[in-house]
Write a protein that holds these residues in place. Structure first.
Motif: not given
Length: 488
Positions: A400-404, A413-415, A460-462, A467-468
């Motif tokens: 969830l938190t790492e950059t992809q 990622g998300f904090q 796009k990020r999600l 996540l989606i």
């Protein structure tokens, strides 16, 4: 990533899962006496003056009293009058008698009490010149006939002594299943209204599903004739409707330690995590902005276990650790028309069509109601399984938190401690999106500070972080199982 249900995660430590009706309360109404206009029409049709309504009702009252005394005398038992509502619990008194009497079929006991009931009052409207009866709340003597039925187990029929003679019948689905298991030679251990062990849970579920409503209807008519003789005097038949139904899904664990290892944490999270829109989603509904009925969560400690209850209008979902070894999910329905289902609808012009419509209150709705409540419990079970995810938590957090990186483009990622990201997560997990999903436009209504292009990049990020997911060729998105787990 798919959700691993609690029943799958702890499969080796679970004896089995049982879906079964628990408490069933059925109301019996005499047509057309059960409503004021019908009662008025009946009196006129019988040549009875409206203001002679009392003279019409009194002989019928006396007939019920004589019949109750005759039934008690024939069974060799007395009629026990309850002078105050708090003298004792009816259920406790009956259990005391059963310990001495045994569980063989037949009449167990008769209780009587003065209780409230619907009644009618003659009325003359001077402005219109019409004379009729109008509904009032009265009080009359009620008889509670407790008996052991060969198939249904312990039941009672509540009989009022005053017109319109609305009956109330009670039985318990777990007692009915116990009788079926005995007949099938399947061993079980029952405590109160729960099964701690069953030798064959699959067969028990199949037996629970085979609810012969025609046979139930016949039984109800028979008991009404036996304990409320005015039905024959008036030459009428009762119309039986569902007044209240409880449906339970029980997960029976092998030991208390297994359930108690995660149950307290599950409760703590549910108290905070379940929002009104989630409750609507469990029940297959969408929460509208103008919804005015009761809704919310409630946490209580009872002798049966620690319970959390979610309420939406006439329906509530409860979860508790019964005897600390059975995880029970239970839905109580006080108005079955709360649910819509696919059925045949008869229109005013006599034509019929098959479409989604409110469920009928007739007892013949018990099988489709059970099917619907099993789906409710599956959605709830999936929700709580997403919460209780001790396994793989570190991997999910890292994902969830790492950059992809995708196509040489980086998506940060998300904090979890960021108010911006946590606010986004609270929006995405809202129950209103669970059934119909969300689009760019719908999301902008909740994230007013972002424009269409910014929301597109956010989607796009999600999606890159798993996540989606997008459904078909439409620009409509849903949370993935991983997304729901991570966000909750």
């Amino acid at each position: 990533m798919t959700t691993t249900l609690i029943t799958e995660r702890y499969a080796s430590e679970i004896l089995g899962v049982l879906h079964c009706y628990d408490r069933i309360v059925i109301s019996g109404n005499l047509q057309p006496l059960c409503y004021a206009k019908g009662m008025t029409s009946y009196l006129y049709s019988q040549g009875i003056l409206i203001f002679d309504y009392t003279k019409f009702a009194e002989p019928l009252r006396d007939e019920i009293r004589r019949s109750a005394e005759s039934v008690a005398q024939a069974a060799g038992i007395g009629i026990e009058f309850i002078s105050k509502s708090g003298d004792f619990r009816k259920e406790d008194r009956i259990q005391e008698i059963l310990k001495e009497r045994g569980n063989h079929p037949g009449l167990v006991h008769i209780l009587s009490a003065m209780e409230g009931c619907p009644a009618y009052k003659p009325w003359h409207d001077k402005s219109s010149g019409k004379t009729y009866v109008k509904t009032i709340q009265g009080k009359c003597l009620h008889y509670y006939f407790y008996f052991m039925d060969e198939e249904l187990g312990l039941c009672y029929l509540r009989v009022p002594t005053w017109c319109p003679f609305r009956l109330q019948f009670y039985c318990n689905g777990h007692n009915r299943l116990a009788s079926q298991l005995k007949a099938a030679g399947i061993a079980f251990e029952q405590a109160d209204n729960a099964f701690l062990t069953i030798a064959d849970f699959d067969q028990a579920n199949r037996l629970s599903e085979t609810f012969d409503i025609e046979a139930l209807h016949t039984k109800l008519n028979g008991y009404a004739t036996r304990y409320c003789p005015v039905v024959q005097t008036l030459q009428m038949t009762y119309n039986w409707t569902i007044m209240q139904a409880e449906f339970a899904t029980d997960i029976a664990f092998r030991s208390k330690a297994t359930l108690q290892r995660f149950y307290p944490h599950l409760l703590e999270t549910l108290i905070q995590a379940v929002k009104p829109a989630d409750i609507a989603t469990f029940l297959g509904r969408k929460l509208n902005g103008n919804y005015q009925d009761e809704m919310g969560n409630r946490f209580t400690r009872r002798w049966l276990g620690t319970r959390i209850k979610h309420t939406m209008g006439s329906v509530s979902i409860k979860m508790y650790d019964k005897f600390e070894i059975v995880l029970r999910i239970e839905t109580t329905v006080n108005d079955v028309s709360f649910f819509d289902h696919y059925r045949e609808v008869t229109h005013k012009d006599g034509t019929t069509s098959t479409e989604y419509a409110s469920m009928k209150k007739t007892i013949y709705s018990l099988p489709p109601l059970a099917e619907m409540l099993r789906a409710v419990h599956h959605r709830y079970l999936k929700f709580i399984s997403d919460i209780d995810t001790p396994d793989g938590g570190a991997d999910n957090l890292r994902r969830l938190t790492e950059t992809q990186t995708v196509n040489d483009r980086r998506y940060k990622g998300f904090q979890l401690l960021s108010e911006e990201d946590s606010s986004l997560f609270r929006t995405l997990v809202s129950g209103e999106f669970t059934i119909n999903g969300f689009s760019n436009r719908r999301l902008r209504q909740h994230l007013g500070h972002l424009n269409s292009g910014q929301v597109t990049r956010l989607l796009k990020r999600l999606h890159v972080h798993g996540l989606i997911k997008r459904v078909g060729k439409k620009y409509r998105y849903y949370l993935t199982d991983f997304g729901r787990q991570a966000i909750i």
